[in-house]
Scaffold this motif. Structure first.
Motif, PDB file in Angstrom:
ATOM      1  N   GLU A 135      87.749 -19.819  19.503  1.00  0.00           N
ATOM      2  CA  GLU A 135      88.506 -20.690  19.288  1.00  0.00           C
ATOM      3  C   GLU A 135      88.642 -21.057  17.599  1.00  0.00           C
ATOM      4  OE1 GLU A 135      92.149 -22.694  19.751  1.00  0.00           O
ATOM      5  OE2 GLU A 135      91.301 -21.087  20.960  1.00  0.00           O
ATOM      6  N   GLU A 136      87.555 -21.516  17.245  1.00  0.00           N
ATOM      7  CA  GLU A 136      87.565 -21.719  15.767  1.00  0.00           C
ATOM      8  C   GLU A 136      88.121 -20.486  14.864  1.00  0.00           C
ATOM      9  OE1 GLU A 136      83.537 -23.157  14.966  1.00  0.00           O
ATOM     10  OE2 GLU A 136      83.838 -24.937  16.241  1.00  0.00           O
ATOM     11  N   ARG A 138      90.124 -17.920  15.696  1.00  0.00           N
ATOM     12  CA  ARG A 138      91.520 -17.893  15.783  1.00  0.00           C
ATOM     13  C   ARG A 138      92.258 -19.052  15.303  1.00  0.00           C
ATOM     14  NH1 ARG A 138      95.305 -20.391  18.217  1.00  0.00           N
ATOM     15  NH2 ARG A 138      94.387 -22.068  19.072  1.00  0.00           N
ATOM     16  N   LYS A 139      91.719 -20.292  15.182  1.00  0.00           N
ATOM     17  CA  LYS A 139      92.417 -21.159  14.217  1.00  0.00           C
ATOM     18  C   LYS A 139      92.467 -20.982  12.793  1.00  0.00           C
ATOM     19  CE  LYS A 139      92.033 -25.163  17.672  1.00  0.00           C
ATOM     20  NZ  LYS A 139      91.517 -26.408  17.896  1.00  0.00           N
ATOM     21  N   ARG A 140      90.999 -20.671  12.418  1.00  0.00           N
ATOM     22  CA  ARG A 140      91.109 -20.091  10.976  1.00  0.00           C
ATOM     23  C   ARG A 140      91.788 -18.996  10.676  1.00  0.00           C
ATOM     24  NH1 ARG A 140      85.744 -18.436  10.307  1.00  0.00           N
ATOM     25  NH2 ARG A 140      85.187 -20.405  11.375  1.00  0.00           N
ATOM     26  N   GLU A 142      94.584 -18.082  11.989  1.00  0.00           N
ATOM     27  CA  GLU A 142      96.168 -18.437  11.996  1.00  0.00           C
ATOM     28  C   GLU A 142      96.368 -19.304  10.611  1.00  0.00           C
ATOM     29  OE1 GLU A 142      96.883 -20.629  15.548  1.00  0.00           O
ATOM     30  OE2 GLU A 142      96.874 -18.557  16.813  1.00  0.00           O
TER      31      GLU A 142
END
Length: 150
Positions: A135-136, A138-140, A142
């Motif tokens: 998830e981290e 993915r956020k980074r 994005e």
């Protein structure tokens, strides 16, 4: 075919299971079934939340020591000499009958899995912290894509 099984927060290989009287088998429906040979008692079908079968891809990690399995979280350089790392988890794609890497930044796109790339195994998707890591990432990714767009 090589495989391993994740049950109750612990990884078991066929070799480690041979040291106990407990056996886990896969029935014709693909369900994991447990049996204790010491008393020949069937434990019945394991709930899918209890047992996960992980099949080997046939490839090894960058050190050549560890087999890479479906469910492993791996990182790799997208090209030789690159300082950038990509992270994703290994999946089996039934549509193409191939192993792929699902990158958390683009869940609709899976990267082809190649024997020419050196993968480092970080863990597997069932281990504590691995979903958080994905998830981290993915956020980074994005956030990086938004910066590139502006």
């Amino acid at each position: 075919m090589k495989y391993r099984i994740w049950i109750d927060g612990q990884m078991y290989s066929p070799e480690s299971m041979m040291k106990t009287s407990y056996r886990i088998m896969v029935n014709a429906d693909g369900e994991l079934v447990g049996m204790d040979l010491s008393n020949m008692k069937w434990d019945g079908c394991l709930r899918s939340s209890e047992g996960k079968l992980m099949v080997s891809t046939g490839l090894k990690d960058a050190t050549g020591q560890q087999d890479i399995y479906v469910g492993d979280v791996v990182r790799w350089h997208p090209w030789r000499g690159s300082a950038e790392w990509c992270v994703g988890n290994v999946v089996y794609d039934q549509a193409t009958c191939s192993f792929r890497i699902q990158e958390p930044a683009s869940y609709k796109v899976a990267t082809a899995f190649s024997k020419w790339i050196d993968y480092e195994i970080l863990g597997n998707v069932y281990e504590p912290g691995m979903q958080q890591l994905l998830e981290e990432v993915r956020k980074r990714r994005e956030a990086d894509m938004l910066k590139e767009a502006t």
